[in-house]
Write an enzyme that holds these catalytic residues in place. Sequence first.
Site, PDB file in Angstrom:
ATOM      1  N   LYS A  60       0.835  -1.196   0.000  1.00 54.74           N
ATOM      2  CA  LYS A  60       0.000   0.000   0.000  1.00 54.74           C
ATOM      3  C   LYS A  60       0.874   1.253   0.000  1.00 54.74           C
ATOM      4  CE  LYS A  60      -3.768   2.474   1.026  1.00 54.74           C
ATOM      5  NZ  LYS A  60      -5.184   2.371   0.851  1.00 54.74           N
TER       6      LYS A  60
ATOM      7  N   LYS B  93      -1.711 -14.881 -12.365  1.00 51.37           N
ATOM      8  CA  LYS B  93      -2.585 -15.241 -11.256  1.00 51.37           C
ATOM      9  C   LYS B  93      -3.992 -14.680 -11.424  1.00 51.37           C
ATOM     10  CE  LYS B  93      -2.753 -15.280  -6.276  1.00 51.37           C
ATOM     11  NZ  LYS B  93      -2.500 -14.507  -5.074  1.00 51.37           N
TER      12      LYS B  93
ATOM     13  N   LYS C 123      -9.154 -10.860  -8.150  1.00 48.55           N
ATOM     14  CA  LYS C 123     -10.315  -9.986  -8.299  1.00 48.55           C
ATOM     15  C   LYS C 123      -9.924  -8.612  -8.851  1.00 48.55           C
ATOM     16  CE  LYS C 123     -14.205  -8.307  -5.655  1.00 48.55           C
ATOM     17  NZ  LYS C 123     -14.097  -7.265  -4.628  1.00 48.55           N
TER      18      LYS C 123
END
Length: 352
Positions: free
Chosen positions: A116, A203, A206
Amino acid sequence: MSAKREVILSGIRPTGRLHFGNYFGAIQSFIRLQDGDADCYYFIADYHALTTITERREIYRATLDMLKTYVACGLDPARSVIYRQSDLPCTAELSLLLGMVTNIGHLERGTTYKDKLSRLEADPKVEGNPLSFGLLGYPVLMAADILIVKADMVPVGDDQRQHVEMACDIAQKFNHRFGETLKIPRPVSREAVRIPGLDGSGKMGKSDNNTLDLLDDPKTVLKKIKGVETSTDPLDLDTDSDAPEMVLPKMPPGVGVLYYLLNLLAPEEVYLDFLGKYRRKEKFYGMLKNTLAEYVNQFNAPIIEKYNDPANSDESIEAFLRANAEKVTPVALDTVEACRMAMGIGHSLYRA
Ligand code: TRP
């Protein structure tokens, strides 16, 4: 006297719809583990979800949907104890206590935090949420989840392995400073299955928008599979005739994904038949896509049916989650009390 049963624990982030990567990477192993002779605890990590989800109603909804999907996939509520993290609020107290023995430097090396931070450094406006104390403390809360139920084993994917190791470190430090109090889980040993994304990337995920979801209906499945890029010419095959039949020849990424999924879902002879076609450079991608879509639909159909079972009302799921949290509460309070005593602050008031 029978030996005490081992405790297996894992957490699931309520991230909305589940996909094939989630299934073969985690759900499948949870289902297998419940056939063994350990006590299996799985919980939906809704406190952890607060580090990313900004929409208040989303977490609640996603938690219930996640539970419904897991049960529809075969997680058996009679054999596994499935609860919601926030129904065990003493986890938050344990997290606070563990925070006292955790160095900030240790947390700054946490992958979730580091990712992040680097995204924010690249673009300060990237996401709504700030770099919060909660995000930095993510591994401490996770340690609390694990240690509070005295887990022996914590099956997780590669991306969470570091967090589990941090939990062991934190527990060791606590025991060293305050005396043997916390049970240290065994190190994680699980080969992570990594399902490639429909875009041919490494991979399925989402956020990469490349998933095949467990609740996708046949129309959506066909559309997604038809959209897989197969226009690239077949690569030159190693004409090594001694190569074992099952070994995948080099393929363009999109084609590779189709074969990967076919191998996972279809009977071996179907897979080998298509592999033969590839080796002979026949034109067959349309047929391959239709066939694969059928197997995906066969896989999804029972999950969708169970998911939509009218017996699964929100009220009944709520009641189920609460009852399970009550089953875990005694051991959780026991751990928190032991830590309070070890640290010298005495008994809590919520326990007689
Ligand atoms: N952080 C985990 C994930 O993103 C979920 C999780 C929370 C977890 N607490 C846990 C997993 C404790 C294992 C043990 O997937």
